[in-house]
Motif scaffolding. Sequence first.
Motif, PDB file in Angstrom:
ATOM      1  N   ALA A   1       0.843  -1.195   0.000  1.00 33.75           N
ATOM      2  CA  ALA A   1       0.000   0.000   0.000  1.00 33.75           C
ATOM      3  C   ALA A   1       0.877   1.244   0.000  1.00 33.75           C
ATOM      4  N   PRO A   2       0.445   2.308  -0.657  1.00 36.19           N
ATOM      5  CA  PRO A   2       1.183   3.564  -0.542  1.00 36.19           C
ATOM      6  C   PRO A   2       1.286   3.968   0.926  1.00 36.19           C
ATOM      7  N   GLY A   3       2.485   4.253   1.384  1.00 32.32           N
ATOM      8  CA  GLY A   3       2.660   4.705   2.763  1.00 32.32           C
ATOM      9  C   GLY A   3       2.535   3.623   3.809  1.00 32.32           C
ATOM     10  N   SER A   4       2.755   2.367   3.458  1.00 30.55           N
ATOM     11  CA  SER A   4       2.582   1.279   4.422  1.00 30.55           C
ATOM     12  C   SER A   4       3.600   1.333   5.565  1.00 30.55           C
ATOM     13  N   LYS A   5       4.677   2.080   5.398  1.00 29.84           N
ATOM     14  CA  LYS A   5       5.650   2.217   6.487  1.00 29.84           C
ATOM     15  C   LYS A   5       5.088   2.977   7.683  1.00 29.84           C
ATOM     16  N   ALA A   6       3.915   3.570   7.505  1.00 31.23           N
ATOM     17  CA  ALA A   6       3.262   4.240   8.634  1.00 31.23           C
ATOM     18  C   ALA A   6       3.001   3.272   9.776  1.00 31.23           C
TER      19      ALA A   6
END
Length: 361
Positions: A280-285
Amino acid sequence: MGNQRRKILGILTAAAVLACGLLAAPWTPRLSSDISGDRALAEAVRPLLQKPAHQVSVVYLEDGTAKFAGFGADEHTEFEIGSISKTFTAALLADAVERGELTLETTVADILGPDLADSDAEIGTVTLAELASHRSGLPRLATDPGSLVFAFLGVALHRDPYPASPAAILEHAQSAPVGGRGSVSYSNLGYAFLGQLLAKAAGMSYADLLQQRILDPLDMKDTYAPVTADNLRPDAPTGRSAGGLGQGAWTGNGTAPAGGIRSTAADMARYTQAMLAGTAPGSKALDPQWDAGDGEQVGLAWFTQVSSEAPDRAVTWHNGMTGGFAAMAALERDAGRAVLIFSNVATGQEEAALTLLKEGI
């Protein structure tokens, strides 16, 4: 001038009381007997659900497969997801960092530039990381008199208590006191501010930014941030308080980045699966980075709890609640497992989700 303000507040209070008295008598929510989807999942979750409840959608994710169960609802029923919206705003930040557009250490002043109300104010030095991890020192809610009155009236009249525009949110956050910076203290205002800063940096509205960078790439066609009531989809459902009173839709306007998204179990399963897979875009959140106290850590929006009884089974989670809806997302990342529960009654189902995640079906 002070007497005039008190008179206006008195009139508004009286109007709220009168309107409340005209509302229909509350209806006692009961869990719907209309079951859809996976029967084994429905039977596993039914005794766990907190009362009162009416329409409930449940997702059980494991090994890349999603199972759905519903009570008076199915995987395509629309719900307000409340503060789980913050995880989307956090993903937008993480995605912007991955794109090289921003960094976690980008400050409020870096984005607002000459639009910063007071160049010497501490708020200008607050970073996006601090906003995204609730360490900015901003209060939970806006403290200006207008916001307090609207919040009171919204609750009293069972309507959206957050009508402030995006421009107003930028103003309110800059004028709010900053205290306890560096320690985790949950802030809806901080997340609304973060979302509007990201939108400003990208040169588009928050709703458009969300659509282009998260929803479209994940093909989440039934997820959206209406922002205002005019943008609600036809027949958009409304929910009820725990006491059974009907509630108006919460769309959030400028506060949408903190709690204004609507979605379905099917779309949220797609989002959660992509977050677990790291696609997912931004999954490092999801990654925990800062101490939140009580054995918990916080990443960008997401909280991670490690139990002393099961240190190898860390749970990453976020919940949400509006006037008429409740939502919970609990993820066991190492196992690739997650439980999502959505309800059209404002009764938290956190324990149900955590128990189901632990015990399985």
